[in-house]
Design a protein around this motif. Structure first.
Motif, PDB file in Angstrom:
ATOM      1  N   PRO A   1       0.748  -1.350  -0.220  1.00  9.20           N
ATOM      2  CA  PRO A   1      -0.063   0.207  -0.056  1.00  9.20           C
ATOM      3  C   PRO A   1       0.969   1.165  -0.023  1.00  9.20           C
ATOM      4  N   TYR A   2       2.052   1.287   0.626  1.00 15.29           N
ATOM      5  CA  TYR A   2       2.945   2.465   0.734  1.00 15.29           C
ATOM      6  C   TYR A   2       3.490   2.647  -0.646  1.00 15.29           C
ATOM      7  N   LEU A   3       3.484   1.625  -1.697  1.00 17.93           N
ATOM      8  CA  LEU A   3       3.913   1.941  -2.853  1.00 17.93           C
ATOM      9  C   LEU A   3       2.976   2.292  -3.857  1.00 17.93           C
ATOM     10  N   GLY A   4       1.765   2.333  -3.490  1.00 15.29           N
ATOM     11  CA  GLY A   4       0.695   2.653  -4.301  1.00 15.29           C
ATOM     12  C   GLY A   4       0.015   1.303  -4.802  1.00 15.29           C
ATOM     13  N   ILE A   5       0.306  -0.042  -4.319  1.00 10.48           N
ATOM     14  CA  ILE A   5      -0.271  -0.928  -4.893  1.00 10.48           C
ATOM     15  C   ILE A   5      -1.224  -1.350  -4.114  1.00 10.48           C
ATOM     16  N   ASN A   6      -2.342  -1.866  -4.857  1.00 12.07           N
ATOM     17  CA  ASN A   6      -3.629  -2.390  -4.142  1.00 12.07           C
ATOM     18  C   ASN A   6      -3.561  -3.889  -3.921  1.00 12.07           C
ATOM     19  N   PRO A   7      -3.491  -4.319  -2.966  1.00 20.12           N
ATOM     20  CA  PRO A   7      -3.199  -5.878  -2.637  1.00 20.12           C
ATOM     21  C   PRO A   7      -4.239  -6.685  -3.342  1.00 20.12           C
ATOM     22  N   ASP A   8      -5.646  -6.209  -3.013  1.00 21.85           N
ATOM     23  CA  ASP A   8      -6.733  -7.116  -3.668  1.00 21.85           C
ATOM     24  C   ASP A   8      -6.485  -7.108  -5.300  1.00 21.85           C
ATOM     25  N   LEU A   9      -6.182  -6.117  -5.981  1.00 20.66           N
ATOM     26  CA  LEU A   9      -5.829  -6.041  -7.476  1.00 20.66           C
ATOM     27  C   LEU A   9      -4.656  -7.101  -7.805  1.00 20.66           C
ATOM     28  N   ALA A  10      -3.718  -7.073  -6.994  1.00 16.74           N
ATOM     29  CA  ALA A  10      -2.471  -7.801  -7.290  1.00 16.74           C
ATOM     30  C   ALA A  10      -3.057  -9.158  -7.120  1.00 16.74           C
ATOM     31  N   MET A  11      -3.818  -9.584  -6.152  1.00 19.58           N
ATOM     32  CA  MET A  11      -4.405 -11.056  -6.048  1.00 19.58           C
ATOM     33  C   MET A  11      -5.220 -11.554  -7.080  1.00 19.58           C
ATOM     34  N   GLN A  12      -5.503 -10.559  -7.887  1.00 25.60           N
ATOM     35  CA  GLN A  12      -6.493 -11.085  -9.069  1.00 25.60           C
ATOM     36  C   GLN A  12      -5.583 -11.236 -10.331  1.00 25.60           C
ATOM     37  N   LEU A  13      -4.513 -10.528 -10.290  1.00 24.15           N
ATOM     38  CA  LEU A  13      -3.553 -10.562 -11.533  1.00 24.15           C
ATOM     39  C   LEU A  13      -3.136 -12.147 -12.160  1.00 24.15           C
TER      40      LEU A  13
END
Length: 104
Positions: A79-91
């Motif tokens: 989150p600190y780096l502007g990454i949405n964990p939920d979206l990353a898990m969907q990739l």
């Protein structure tokens, strides 16, 4: 498990910022190049994320060591780096990639 893979993808993008020197020297993160990491970032950004990953992102993710990326899944840097964990898990699912059997 798919969620864990997405989180690890987000972490790898975040860690790219931290290890930029290694990547710039020809090293990769879990077999993903800087270009691959950059290609995936628009799909997992916390600001106006694109609905679907680019072909370049999916190609890079298919070459990546997803088990290696799992080791970064619990990082607080995402989150600190502007990454949405939920979206990353969907990739991986969006790229039609099966998650690794084990993701501790």
């Amino acid at each position: 498990m798919a969620a864990a893979v997405m989180v690890m993808v987000m972490v790898m993008v975040a860690l790219t910022v931290c290890i930029n020197v290694d990547v710039a020297a020809g090293q990769g993160l879990c077999k993903m190049t800087q270009e691959g990491l950059t290609a995936c970032k628009p799909s997992i950004s916390t600001v106006k994320a694109e609905a679907n990953p680019s072909e370049a992102c999916c190609s890079a993710l298919k070459q990546a060591n997803l088990t290696c990326l799992c080791s970064f899944r619990n990082s607080n840097l995402l989150p600190y780096l502007g990454i949405n964990p939920d979206l990353a898990m969907q990739l991986p699912a969006k790229c039609s990639i099966a998650p690794p059997q084990t993701c501790n």
